[in-house]
Design an enzyme around this catalytic site. Structure first.
Site, mmCIF file in Angstrom:
data_model
loop_
_atom_site.group_PDB
_atom_site.id
_atom_site.type_symbol
_atom_site.label_atom_id
_atom_site.label_comp_id
_atom_site.label_asym_id
_atom_site.label_seq_id
_atom_site.Cartn_x
_atom_site.Cartn_y
_atom_site.Cartn_z
ATOM 1 N N HIS A 211 21.533 43.053 -20.733
ATOM 2 C CA HIS A 211 22.514 42.022 -20.388
ATOM 3 C C HIS A 211 22.973 42.214 -18.944
ATOM 4 O O HIS A 211 23.355 43.315 -18.544
ATOM 5 C CB HIS A 211 23.716 42.107 -21.335
ATOM 6 C CG HIS A 211 24.750 41.065 -21.028
ATOM 7 N ND1 HIS A 211 24.594 39.750 -21.385
ATOM 8 C CD2 HIS A 211 25.917 41.144 -20.361
ATOM 9 C CE1 HIS A 211 25.640 39.056 -20.943
ATOM 10 N NE2 HIS A 211 26.455 39.877 -20.323
ATOM 11 N N SER B 44 23.646 46.173 -18.309
ATOM 12 C CA SER B 44 23.861 47.037 -19.473
ATOM 13 C C SER B 44 22.734 46.841 -20.475
ATOM 14 O O SER B 44 22.238 45.725 -20.650
ATOM 15 C CB SER B 44 25.175 46.678 -20.181
ATOM 16 O OG SER B 44 26.273 46.719 -19.291
ATOM 17 N N ILE C 278 21.265 32.737 -29.312
ATOM 18 C CA ILE C 278 22.144 33.570 -30.127
ATOM 19 C C ILE C 278 21.541 33.692 -31.528
ATOM 20 O O ILE C 278 21.087 32.692 -32.098
ATOM 21 C CB ILE C 278 23.558 32.963 -30.193
ATOM 22 C CG1 ILE C 278 24.175 32.946 -28.789
ATOM 23 C CG2 ILE C 278 24.433 33.740 -31.165
ATOM 24 C CD1 ILE C 278 25.506 32.214 -28.709
ATOM 25 N N ARG D 213 20.221 26.964 -36.883
ATOM 26 C CA ARG D 213 19.933 28.312 -36.380
ATOM 27 C C ARG D 213 19.329 29.172 -37.479
ATOM 28 O O ARG D 213 18.467 30.001 -37.227
ATOM 29 C CB ARG D 213 21.205 28.961 -35.846
ATOM 30 C CG ARG D 213 21.647 28.368 -34.522
ATOM 31 C CD ARG D 213 22.818 29.134 -33.929
ATOM 32 N NE ARG D 213 23.344 28.395 -32.802
ATOM 33 C CZ ARG D 213 23.032 28.633 -31.520
ATOM 34 N NH1 ARG D 213 22.223 29.606 -31.196
ATOM 35 N NH2 ARG D 213 23.564 27.901 -30.562
ATOM 36 N N ASN E 82 19.015 44.876 -26.332
ATOM 37 C CA ASN E 82 19.147 43.751 -25.401
ATOM 38 C C ASN E 82 19.519 44.271 -24.023
ATOM 39 O O ASN E 82 20.223 45.277 -23.899
ATOM 40 C CB ASN E 82 20.243 42.784 -25.872
ATOM 41 C CG ASN E 82 20.438 41.614 -24.913
ATOM 42 O OD1 ASN E 82 19.459 41.012 -24.466
ATOM 43 N ND2 ASN E 82 21.689 41.298 -24.592
ATOM 44 N N ASP F 97 26.728 40.370 -27.395
ATOM 45 C CA ASP F 97 26.789 41.282 -26.246
ATOM 46 C C ASP F 97 27.859 42.357 -26.434
ATOM 47 O O ASP F 97 28.333 42.938 -25.442
ATOM 48 C CB ASP F 97 27.014 40.516 -24.934
ATOM 49 C CG ASP F 97 25.826 39.629 -24.582
ATOM 50 O OD1 ASP F 97 24.689 40.051 -24.828
ATOM 51 O OD2 ASP F 97 26.047 38.518 -24.079
ATOM 52 N N THR G 163 24.152 43.832 -32.134
ATOM 53 C CA THR G 163 24.897 43.686 -33.387
ATOM 54 C C THR G 163 25.352 42.227 -33.474
ATOM 55 O O THR G 163 25.053 41.426 -32.586
ATOM 56 C CB THR G 163 26.132 44.608 -33.416
ATOM 57 O OG1 THR G 163 27.037 44.175 -32.403
ATOM 58 C CG2 THR G 163 25.754 46.060 -33.203
HETATM 59 N N1 NHR Z 1 22.565 37.574 -30.890
HETATM 60 C C1 NHR Z 1 23.478 38.353 -31.449
HETATM 61 N N2 NHR Z 1 23.821 38.096 -32.706
HETATM 62 N N3 NHR Z 1 24.088 39.381 -30.800
HETATM 63 C C2 NHR Z 1 23.763 39.619 -29.509
HETATM 64 O O1 NHR Z 1 24.357 40.624 -28.902
HETATM 65 C C3 NHR Z 1 22.815 38.809 -28.841
HETATM 66 C C4 NHR Z 1 22.217 37.773 -29.592
HETATM 67 C C5 NHR Z 1 21.292 36.915 -28.996
HETATM 68 C C6 NHR Z 1 20.964 37.049 -27.664
HETATM 69 C C7 NHR Z 1 21.329 38.078 -25.425
HETATM 70 C C8 NHR Z 1 22.574 37.534 -24.710
HETATM 71 C C9 NHR Z 1 22.672 38.006 -23.255
HETATM 72 O O2 NHR Z 1 22.229 39.106 -22.918
HETATM 73 C C10 NHR Z 1 21.582 38.050 -26.899
HETATM 74 C C11 NHR Z 1 22.493 38.944 -27.495
HETATM 75 C C12 NHR Z 1 22.103 33.805 -25.132
HETATM 76 C C13 NHR Z 1 23.416 33.363 -25.192
HETATM 77 C C14 NHR Z 1 23.727 31.899 -25.404
HETATM 78 O O3 NHR Z 1 24.870 31.504 -25.313
HETATM 79 C C15 NHR Z 1 24.442 34.295 -25.090
HETATM 80 C C16 NHR Z 1 24.140 35.640 -24.938
HETATM 81 C C17 NHR Z 1 22.815 36.068 -24.885
HETATM 82 C C18 NHR Z 1 21.802 35.143 -24.960
HETATM 83 N N4 NHR Z 1 22.713 31.074 -25.714
HETATM 84 C C19 NHR Z 1 22.839 29.639 -25.991
HETATM 85 C C20 NHR Z 1 22.793 29.365 -27.511
HETATM 86 O O4 NHR Z 1 23.355 28.324 -27.897
HETATM 87 C C21 NHR Z 1 21.695 28.863 -25.377
HETATM 88 C C22 NHR Z 1 21.613 29.011 -23.905
HETATM 89 C C23 NHR Z 1 20.265 28.536 -23.316
HETATM 90 O O5 NHR Z 1 19.356 28.155 -24.052
HETATM 91 O O6 NHR Z 1 20.144 28.585 -22.075
HETATM 92 O O7 NHR Z 1 22.153 30.126 -28.279
HETATM 93 O O8 NHR Z 1 23.308 37.324 -22.431
HETATM 94 C C1 GAR Z 2 17.520 39.134 -16.856
HETATM 95 O O1 GAR Z 2 18.310 39.289 -15.717
HETATM 96 C C2 GAR Z 2 18.321 39.410 -18.106
HETATM 97 O O2 GAR Z 2 19.299 40.395 -17.945
HETATM 98 C C3 GAR Z 2 18.969 38.086 -18.334
HETATM 99 O O3 GAR Z 2 18.012 37.126 -17.976
HETATM 100 C C4 GAR Z 2 17.112 37.670 -17.010
HETATM 101 C C5 GAR Z 2 15.712 37.515 -17.524
HETATM 102 O O4 GAR Z 2 14.784 37.792 -16.522
HETATM 103 N N1 GAR Z 2 19.359 37.923 -19.687
HETATM 104 C C6 GAR Z 2 20.229 37.019 -20.065
HETATM 105 O O5 GAR Z 2 20.837 36.332 -19.279
HETATM 106 C C7 GAR Z 2 20.380 36.894 -21.550
HETATM 107 N N2 GAR Z 2 21.300 35.847 -21.829
HETATM 108 P P1 GAR Z 2 13.233 37.967 -16.857
HETATM 109 O O6 GAR Z 2 12.849 36.798 -17.749
HETATM 110 O O7 GAR Z 2 12.574 37.882 -15.523
HETATM 111 O O8 GAR Z 2 13.061 39.285 -17.525
#
Ligand code: NHR
Ligand code: GAR
Length: 219
Positions: free
Chosen positions: A116, A143, A99, A72, A114, A152, A148
């Protein structure tokens, strides 16, 4: 006016998939009076439809494919290098699915948003619509928060709710939530570009005052 173009906040959007939120942001920022513009779109997936939307709009794109990196940290370093070529004032996650490391988040502290798909602090992480259904919630929503290290868990700026109806599925809820997302994200991005939003410690400041609670978009 040319002078406005030079000073307008530069927005970089990161997406992983369809990019419907990206599309609404492109459209909103293209209105003549919008105080910022999307200068680049980055994706971690080379076939994300978001890339086509950006190209169609004549916006620069970049791909940093996470599957090509061993860690990562290395992925995030490469992603930062691409982002920084565009000297953003604002970094917007719009359906970005990786992430991000502490290092990355620190680099863009206070300038990364972001969206969410849940009413945080409920359901951080993935599969939010199914989790809301499984819990029997009758209110669900979206939201927008400052990003940070706490996944989320950053300070929430704005929310909008949707009602869960009998017969709703994860897909039907996702559609309802997306409709709200498309209304809410441009509002918040505009506030940021106008200089009205700031992150101060754990507190969101709006017009220089701590926000007592997130902005709640009404129907
Ligand atoms: N990074 C940090 N440090 N803090 C946040 O608040 C973040 C972030 C990265 C992305 C978006 C978040 C969401 O809105 C976001 C917020 C991906 C995952 C996840 O588990 C979780 C939350 C969010 C985005 N991703 C997997 C991973 O291993 C992969 C999942 C996939 O590829 O489909 O990174 O929900
Ligand atoms: C949105 O609903 C967003 O909130 C969500 O994915 C969709 C993206 O749609 N985000 C997450 O789930 C982040 N983990 P889009 O590609 O059509 O904008």
């Amino acid at each position: 006016m040319l002078s406005q173009d030079i000073t307008a906040p530069r927005i970089v959007v990161l997406a992983s998939g369809n990019g419907s939120n990206l599309q609404t942001l492109i459209e909103a920022t293209r209105r003549p009076e919008f105080p910022g513009s999307v200068v680049a779109v980055g994706c971690n997936r080379p076939h994300a439809f978001a890339l086509e939307r950006a190209a169609q709009a004549g916006i620069e794109t970049f791909v940093v494919d996470h599957t090509q990196f061993d860690s990562r940290a290395e992925f995030d370093t490469a992603l930062r290098a691409e982002i920084d070529r565009h000297t953003p004032n604002l970094l917007v996650l719009a359906g970005f699915m990786r992430i991000l490391t502490t290092e990355f988040v620190r680099t863009y502290h206070g300038i990364m948003l972001n969206i969410h798909p849940s009413l945080l602090p409920k359901y951080p992480g993935l599969n939010t619509h199914q989790r809301a259904l499984d819990a029997g919630d009758d209110i669900h929503g979206v939201s927008i928060h400052f990003v940070t290290e706490d996944l989320d868990g950053g300070p929430v700026i704005a929310q909008a709710e949707v009602l869960v109806a009998p017969g709703d599925t994860a897909d039907s809820l996702a559609d309802k939530v997306r409709e709200k997302e498309h209304l809410l994200y441009p509002i918040v991005v505009r506030w940021f570009c106008e200089g009205r939003l700031q992150l101060s410690g754990d507190t969101v400041q709006f017009d220089g005052e701590p926000m007592p609670r997130p902005f709640y978009l009404k129907d």
